[in-house]
Design an enzyme around this catalytic site. Structure first.
Site: not given
Ligand code: 3RJ
Length: 583
Positions: A119-122, A126
């Site tokens: 996901v990288s930008d959890l 979001k």
């Protein structure tokens, strides 16, 4: 033909608006994201990763479309808003609720990771809640396939997007892309801050931050400045979960050990999936799932299929249209770094039906004359739905749909329509204007002698050639100022009508090709478009055929430049409209 009705706005992001929507003819409510095209790399990335994920804890992707200035994504609607908003409202959640919520987060994240995606930008912003309270991951704009470089994907999409004639603003610099793919630093793992790629392991750090935040109401690391925040994440432990005030509920040792296990700075020491799933905090909630997932993993290696040959466009379309079926996860990925170029949204104008796909749920304002055009709310890519008048005769109701579609009866201004393209207001400098700065009203009633003198001056300046080295070196600037002045007076109906019937019109058409640069040419286009959109009649002697021919030639020659097309197409549309409405 699928249509969507747009209801109220439910959220706003950076250059995007989310609407509640409904698929026409059904009671299926959806969320519709309307995004600026500048976010094409992010959205393309979201779609390629999300379109195959069918899971209860991931917002389903349905379809996407492209209109002249926007990308539209149709996705699952979650009525409960974001986890961030919920935590902000409640300040903190009890350990029981945190457990319930995080079981959803664990299921979703395990599935995502098993599908080969990071996901990288959890972040809690979001994560959305649906009506019954299920948590769902909603945003894969900065996610990536495990082991892949997102920079490479973004630069491929950006290169494809950039037309040959596009200007330097769009230049794809590695730094530019690096900044674009940076996520929120608050949930960023220490190794990523040190320069490592995001990974399954860094997603688990972010999960730890989110569990911590649900329980305490604050992320584990907060600081006003970026450098202070980075220092905390790299070097300091989080404030203890145990609250000072006894009024707050205290964490169980299991919860503390779980969160601290996820917030290990060293990724090697951090909890990985196996010990995480069997952690006592979950009270064996995953003992069954874990076995199933293991089995699935044996059957399908998601990332190997991701790098295999692309699935045919037929299959792609089917996958895009297919409704979510949580029971049968489809892990095949049809979009890879290799076939990104083939991967485009559908056009929102259905060629066969000639109907727009997105309809506003407001009253229609059909227009057939210029008078009606002025009073109407400025139109956009969204069509307004037609409500049948109750008293309309049966006969009429039967025949009308056979003859017309709603869009045939709905005409919206194109020139300077802020819903299509936001243009800055045109200003001219009266001090350096090379003709007398008459007001538009004054121009409309100048006597014929003054009028003809005025026109001669205007045409003389526009046609003057700026020879290199001549004393007349400021000509382009003078021409621009004059054209800006003409833009302002063309908003006046009588003046626009008088000008379009004058010798200025053919001169402007010639200048579309012969003006010294694209700045001047684009202003010439604007003057022609404004003249066409404001004039109240068009007599036979106006050389509109030449004008239309010139515009079409220029569009054909500059087809790859979206900037030029944005200047060329609106005046052509206005010209065609005024031609078509002359009886
Ligand atoms: C899809 C991406 C949003 C928002 C979240 C941009 C809400 C407030 C109250 C009730 C519902 C919502 C809501 N629902 C949504 N359902 N499906 C979506 C848009 C998933 N969204 C928002 N805000 C976002 N997540 C990612 N981008 C978002 C706005 N607020």
């Amino acid at each position: 033909m699928e249509n969507f009705i747009l209801y109220e706005e439910i959220g706003r992001g950076n250059r995007s608006v989310v609407y509640k929507g409904r698929s026409k003819g059904s009671i299926h409510f959806v969320a519709i994201i309307c995004s600026d095209k500048s976010k094409r790399p992010e959205l393309t990335n979201h779609v390629r990763l999300a379109h195959d994920i069918k899971h209860d804890n991931v917002v389903s992707f349905y379809e996407w479309y492209e209109t002249s200035n926007h990308l539209w994504l149709v996705v699952e609607m979650c009525t409960g808003g974001s986890l961030a908003a919920l935590v902000a409202q409640d300040e903190c959640l009890s350990e029981e609720v945190v457990r319930e919520f995080s079981i959803d987060l664990m299921k979703g994240l395990k599935y995502i990771h098993d599908s080969g995606i990071v996901v990288s930008d959890l972040t809690p912003a979001k994560i959305l809640l649906d009506g019954p309270g299920t948590l769902k991951y909603s945003n894969f704009c900065l996610a990536k396939a495990q082991g892949e470089s997102l920079e490479e994907f973004f630069s491929l999409v950006m290169a494809e997007e950039m037309g040959a004639g596009d200007s330097k603003e769009n230049i794809i610099s590695p730094q530019n892309i690096k900044n674009r793919i940076k996520g929120s630093p608050v949930y960023c793992a220490p190794e990523v801050l040190r320069g490592a790629d995001t990974s399954v392991c860094s997603d688990l750090w972010a999960l730890g931050c989110i569990l911590y935040e649900m329980f305490t109401g604050k992320p584990p690391f907060v600081y006003e400045s970026m450098t202070g925040l980075v220092d905390l994440i790299l070097n300091e432990g989080p404030p203890p979960l145990r609250q000072k005030e006894p009024a707050f509920s205290q964490p169980s040792p299991e919860f503390e050990s779980l969160v601290m296990g996820l917030l290990q700075k060293d990724p090697v020491k951090r909890l990985s999936w196996d010990p995480l799933l069997s952690h006592p905090f979950w009270r064996e909630a995953f003992s069954e799932t874990y076995i199933t997932v293991e089995k699935e993993q044996d059957d399908v290696s998601p990332m190997s299929s991701l790098h295999l040959a692309p699935v045919s466009s037929q299959t792609t379309k089917k996958a895009q249209m297919a409704p979510a079926d949580p029971a049968s996860p489809n892990l095949s990925k049809s979009f890879t770094l290799d076939n990104v170029i083939e991967f485009r949204p559908k056009s929102a104008l259905d060629i066969d039906a000639r109907e727009a796909i997105f309809l506003l749920s407001s009253r229609p304002t059909p227009r057939t004359s210029n008078t009606a055009r002025e009073t109407e709310d400025k139109g956009s890519e969204i069509q307004e739905s037609s409500v049948m008048e109750e008293e309309q005769s049966d006969m009429n109701a039967c025949i009308k749909p056979l003859l017309y579609t709603d869009s045939d009866l709905t005409v919206t201004p194109i020139m300077d329509n802020p819903k299509i393209l936001k243009t800055s207001p045109v200003r001219f400098d009266p001090k350096t204007l090379c003709v007398q700065a008459h007001s538009a009203e004054r121009l409309s009633c100048l006597n014929s002698e003054d009028w003809s003198q005025f026109l001669q001056q205007v045409c003389g300046v526009l046609e003057s050639v700026d020879r290199a080295g001549s004393a007349n070196a400021t000509a382009p600037r003078t021409k621009l100022n004059l054209l800006c002045y003409l833009c302002t007076v063309c908003n006046h109906r009588e003046t626009a009508t008088r000008l379009i019937h004058s010798q200025l019109f053919p001169v402007l058409v010639q200048q579309l090709r012969h003006a010294p640069n694209w700045d001047v040419r684009s202003k010439v286009m604007r003057v022609i478009g404004l003249m066409a959109s404001h004039c109240t009649e068009l007599r036979d002697n106006v050389p509109v055929t030449e004008a239309v021919a010139m515009f079409t030639e220029l569009i054909r020659e500059n087809f790859r430049s979206s900037k030029l097309k944005q200047c060329l197409i609106p005046p052509l549309g206005e010209l065609l409209y005024v031609i078509a409405t002359q009886v």
